[in-house]
Design an enzyme around this catalytic site. Sequence first.
Site, PDB file in Angstrom:
ATOM      1  N   GLU A 150      -1.876  -5.780   0.278  1.00  0.00           N
ATOM      2  CA  GLU A 150      -1.025  -5.633  -0.904  1.00  0.00           C
ATOM      3  C   GLU A 150      -1.899  -5.344  -2.122  1.00  0.00           C
ATOM      4  O   GLU A 150      -2.851  -6.068  -2.384  1.00  0.00           O
ATOM      5  CB  GLU A 150      -0.203  -6.904  -1.133  1.00  0.00           C
ATOM      6  CG  GLU A 150       0.730  -7.262   0.005  1.00  0.00           C
ATOM      7  CD  GLU A 150       1.905  -6.308   0.193  1.00  0.00           C
ATOM      8  OE1 GLU A 150       2.155  -5.460  -0.704  1.00  0.00           O
ATOM      9  OE2 GLU A 150       2.583  -6.409   1.233  1.00  0.00           O
ATOM     10  N   CYS A 162       5.745 -14.746  -0.905  1.00  0.00           N
ATOM     11  CA  CYS A 162       4.443 -14.075  -0.766  1.00  0.00           C
ATOM     12  C   CYS A 162       4.064 -13.395  -2.078  1.00  0.00           C
ATOM     13  O   CYS A 162       2.969 -13.587  -2.597  1.00  0.00           O
ATOM     14  CB  CYS A 162       4.484 -13.057   0.378  1.00  0.00           C
ATOM     15  SG  CYS A 162       4.594 -13.822   2.011  1.00  0.00           S
ATOM     16  N   HIS A 211      -0.387  -9.133   4.354  1.00  0.00           N
ATOM     17  CA  HIS A 211       0.802  -9.432   5.160  1.00  0.00           C
ATOM     18  C   HIS A 211       0.468  -9.136   6.621  1.00  0.00           C
ATOM     19  O   HIS A 211      -0.142  -8.112   6.918  1.00  0.00           O
ATOM     20  CB  HIS A 211       1.987  -8.564   4.736  1.00  0.00           C
ATOM     21  CG  HIS A 211       2.926  -9.265   3.825  1.00  0.00           C
ATOM     22  ND1 HIS A 211       3.279  -8.772   2.584  1.00  0.00           N
ATOM     23  CD2 HIS A 211       3.603 -10.434   3.965  1.00  0.00           C
ATOM     24  CE1 HIS A 211       4.129  -9.607   2.011  1.00  0.00           C
ATOM     25  NE2 HIS A 211       4.334 -10.623   2.829  1.00  0.00           N
TER      26      HIS A 211
END
Length: 180
Positions: A56, A120, A139
């Site tokens: 991410e 998250c 992730h």
Amino acid sequence: ELEKLGLRDDVDLHVYEVPVEYQTVQRLIPALWKKHSPQLVVHVGVSGMATTVTLEKCGHNVGYKGLDNCRFCPGSQCCVEGGPECIDSIIDMDTVCRRVSALGLDVTVTISKDAGRYLCDFTYYTSLYQSRGRSAFVHVPPLGKPYTAEQLGRALQAIIEEMLDVLEHSEDKINCQHEH
């Protein structure tokens, strides 16, 4: 799995399980930064939608409408009132992705700019805000869909070591520029 494998000898690895609870995240993440003063924090979260290991790039401040495991949702629907809408990691995720992919592991690594506006993303933003960008979020798909714990452990080991390498080299450049 990563605890079993470890990281380079010069890296102290601390592993914590963070509950899926907004208020715990708001309390725990700053406390962990204060306790350890780490060079980098890498968060790992399971996504039922993920089919790859996903790096991410950024965390988002607003849009948190889903109830957590305590059936709580922040009234403001944001992480940090008055904080920027989005905070990017100082880690160049494109470089990390390219390098890890080149290692030939049996795991596919991809990039994302949206960690999902749930715990998250909330955790990632909170950590990025606390650390001025010295955080990362990865992730992973659920175990067995398609990767084993061993495959994910090896992938995380490689990803974190590449992140540390990228971070160290970017800091060398920053220090070098300040001297001129």
